[in-house]
Design a protein around this motif. Sequence first.
Motif, PDB file in Angstrom:
ATOM      1  N   ASP A  35      -8.531   0.174 -18.859  1.00  0.00           N
ATOM      2  CA  ASP A  35      -9.407   0.254 -17.689  1.00  0.00           C
ATOM      3  C   ASP A  35     -10.770  -0.281 -18.097  1.00  0.00           C
ATOM      4  O   ASP A  35     -11.016  -0.513 -19.295  1.00  0.00           O
ATOM      5  CB  ASP A  35      -9.520   1.705 -17.171  1.00  0.00           C
ATOM      6  N   TYR A 156     -10.491  -9.124   0.525  1.00  0.00           N
ATOM      7  CA  TYR A 156      -9.458  -8.340  -0.176  1.00  0.00           C
ATOM      8  C   TYR A 156      -8.063  -8.828   0.218  1.00  0.00           C
ATOM      9  O   TYR A 156      -7.213  -9.094  -0.635  1.00  0.00           O
ATOM     10  CB  TYR A 156      -9.635  -6.868   0.192  1.00  0.00           C
ATOM     11  N   ILE A 189      -2.441   4.684   0.284  1.00  0.00           N
ATOM     12  CA  ILE A 189      -2.033   5.650  -0.740  1.00  0.00           C
ATOM     13  C   ILE A 189      -3.276   6.451  -1.126  1.00  0.00           C
ATOM     14  O   ILE A 189      -4.342   5.866  -1.354  1.00  0.00           O
ATOM     15  CB  ILE A 189      -1.503   4.914  -2.009  1.00  0.00           C
ATOM     16  N   THR A 191      -5.905   7.654  -3.055  1.00  0.00           N
ATOM     17  CA  THR A 191      -6.553   7.388  -4.353  1.00  0.00           C
ATOM     18  C   THR A 191      -8.061   7.244  -4.088  1.00  0.00           C
ATOM     19  O   THR A 191      -8.486   7.152  -2.929  1.00  0.00           O
ATOM     20  CB  THR A 191      -6.071   6.042  -4.961  1.00  0.00           C
TER      21      THR A 191
END
Length: 255
Positions: A35, A156, A189, A191
Motif C-alpha cells: 500500500d 474514474y 461495496i 469500504t
Amino acid sequence: MPKTRVALVTGAGTGIGRAIAFRLAQDGFNVAISDQLCNEPGLTTLVAEIRELGRKVVAVTADVSVEVEIQGMIQRTVEELGQLDVMVANAGVMRFKPFLETTSDDWQKIFAVNGLGTFLCYQYAAKQMIAQGHGGKIIGACSGSGKQAEPMMSAYSSSKFAIRGLTQATAVELGQYGIQVNAYAPGAIETPMIREIGEIVGDWEALKAQEVRKAPVGRFGIPEDISNLVSFLASDQSEFITGQTIPINGGRLCD
Ligand code: NAD
C-alpha cells in the motif's frame, strides 16, 4: 514438495484489498501486501492477522503510480517469498465530481494510479511470471462504472474502462505463457472509498438504501463478496477463464 504459491495484493491496507489478501492467505498462499506509505498502519495489523494463519507475509510500501516502486515491490516479494504466482492490482482512487468541474489534475491523478499503476503492475508481474516459466494469474480492479458509466465519475469511469481494455488485451498476449488475466467489476461495496461518496452526498444511509433497491439480492456489498471471486480466479479452477471483467454487484445487469 511443491512450493507454497505466492500472491501480491496492492491497496491491501484497507477495504477490498485487505479482504483479498486475508482470503488468499486463508486459501494457503504466502502473501505480499502493499500500500502507499500513508496506509502503512493498515498493513501492520494485517501482517499480524496473516501470521496467525501460519502463512508467510511481507509488507511493502509502494506508490503504484511510480514505476521504480512497482519494480521494487515485485523484487522484494520474490526475494522474501521466493516467487510470484498471483498479482492482484487492486489499488485505485476515485473522484466524485461533475464532469464540468473535473480538472486535468483530477484526470491525471486518477489515470496515474488506476491506469498507469494497473498497467505497470500487470507488466512487471507478467515479466516475473514468464521468467519463472510456470504461468500465473493477474487480476485487476475494474468497477461497475468501467462497464456502465454513472454521473459524477467521468475520470474514474474512463480509467476503469481502460482497465477492462487492458485486461482483454493482455489476456490475448499472455495466454501463450499460461497466464490468465481477469478483473473484478464491483458494484457499491462498503469500504472507505464508498463512504467518501456518502460524505460528499451528505446522507450515507440514503445512498446505501438507494443501492440496495437497485440490487436484486437486496443488500449492500461487502469486501468479502469480492474476495470470494478473487479466491476462485487465483485458483487452478479458473484456468479456462481469461480476458474477462466479471461484475459482482448483487445482480444489477450490465455487459
Ligand atoms: P479504498 O479507497 O478503501 O482502498 C483503496 C486502496 O488503494 C487504499 O489502501 C489506498 O491507500 C490504495 N492506494 C490508493 N492510491 C495508491 C497508490 N498511488 N499507490 C498504492 N496504493 C494506493 O477502496 P476500495 O473500495 O477498497 O477499492 C479497491 C479497488 O476496487 C479500487 O481499485 C476501486 O476503484 C475498486 N472498486 C471499489 C468499489 C467500491 O464500491 N468500494 C466499487 C468498484 C470498484
